[in-house]
Design a protein around this motif. Structure first.
Motif, PDB file in Angstrom:
ATOM      1  N   TRP A  30      -7.627  -1.988   9.709  1.00 16.84           N
ATOM      2  CA  TRP A  30      -8.292  -3.399   8.914  1.00 16.84           C
ATOM      3  C   TRP A  30      -7.109  -4.328   8.873  1.00 16.84           C
ATOM      4  CZ3 TRP A  30     -13.054  -4.499   9.429  1.00 16.84           C
ATOM      5  CH2 TRP A  30     -13.982  -3.294   9.683  1.00 16.84           C
ATOM      6  N   LYS A  66      -6.815   1.840   7.064  1.00 22.49           N
ATOM      7  CA  LYS A  66      -6.179   0.611   6.402  1.00 22.49           C
ATOM      8  C   LYS A  66      -5.124  -0.360   7.566  1.00 22.49           C
ATOM      9  CE  LYS A  66      -6.086   1.462   1.735  1.00 22.49           C
ATOM     10  NZ  LYS A  66      -6.251   0.880   0.475  1.00 22.49           N
ATOM     11  N   PHE A 111       0.741  -1.061  -0.021  1.00 24.46           N
ATOM     12  CA  PHE A 111       0.171   0.175   0.048  1.00 24.46           C
ATOM     13  C   PHE A 111       0.897   1.120  -0.181  1.00 24.46           C
ATOM     14  CE2 PHE A 111      -3.231  -3.155   1.883  1.00 24.46           C
ATOM     15  CZ  PHE A 111      -4.081  -2.888   0.826  1.00 24.46           C
ATOM     16  N   LEU A 128      -9.661  -3.543   2.901  1.00 28.46           N
ATOM     17  CA  LEU A 128      -8.488  -3.194   2.442  1.00 28.46           C
ATOM     18  C   LEU A 128      -8.385  -2.892   0.922  1.00 28.46           C
ATOM     19  CD1 LEU A 128      -6.092  -5.378   4.574  1.00 28.46           C
ATOM     20  CD2 LEU A 128      -6.478  -2.749   4.923  1.00 28.46           C
TER      21      LEU A 128
END
Length: 184
Positions: free
Chosen positions: A101, A98, A37, A157
């Protein structure tokens, strides 16, 4: 707090080798997801590494799990985002980022992956692929402690479960020897 300081703290608070291995596995997955990410790998890794710091102390009182770690880490000046994720991972707070999660979903996923590796003929994480883990995922009686709904929360996500499992496997392979799953 850096990783070295986190490991010192873990050695003070955690005495079960398998729990430490679990925390290292979660750290590895979190680091891999952070890289995916473009997030802060150190921050995500620390959240994973420290997430069960209070487990031995709170195992008989799950309502305190994660919250005791939060108190400890606040006193040490740890990043509030890490603390929030740790307090959210057992369900005490609603995941909102994020990071939150990811930790929520990764925690049970490492158990599923380790159990899959242990039943694989090679016992080598490097030989376990996503399809093998997904077949185990569908077996309701396999690794029953690995909450499937929590794993499926990886959708928060923006990841499909197969992609999520693949990323976690990639992360855990980097620490396979530390986990005792490096094969012969």
């Amino acid at each position: 707090m850096n990783r070295e300081e986190a490991l010192r703290l873990i050695k003070e608070k955690v005495h079960k080798e398998n729990l430490i291995k679990h925390m290292i596995a979660v750290e590895a997955c979190m680091r891999r997801l952070a890289a995916h990410f473009g997030a802060d790998e150190e921050k995500w890794g620390l959240a994973g590494l420290l997430h069960d710091l209070d487990y031995e102390e709170t195992k008989d009182d799950p309502s305190r799990h994660g919250l005791v770690t939060g108190e400890i880490l606040r006193g040490l000046g740890v990043d509030p985002e890490i603390i929030y994720a740790i307090e959210a991972h057992p369900g005490h707070k609603r995941p909102r980022s994020k990071l939150d999660w990811a930790l929520f979903s990764v925690d049970p996923t490492t158990g599923l992956i380790v159990a899959s590796a242990l039943m694989h003929p090679s016992k080598d994480l490097g030989q376990v692929d996503t399809d093998f883990v997904m077949r185990r995922f569908k077996e309701k009686r396999f690794a029953m402690g690995a909450n499937r709904e929590q794993i499926k929360a990886c959708s928060m996500l923006g990841l499909k479960i197969n992609d999520f499992i693949t990323l976690c496997l990639e992360g855990m392979r980097k620490v396979a020897d530390e986990l005792g799953l490096g094969g012969e």
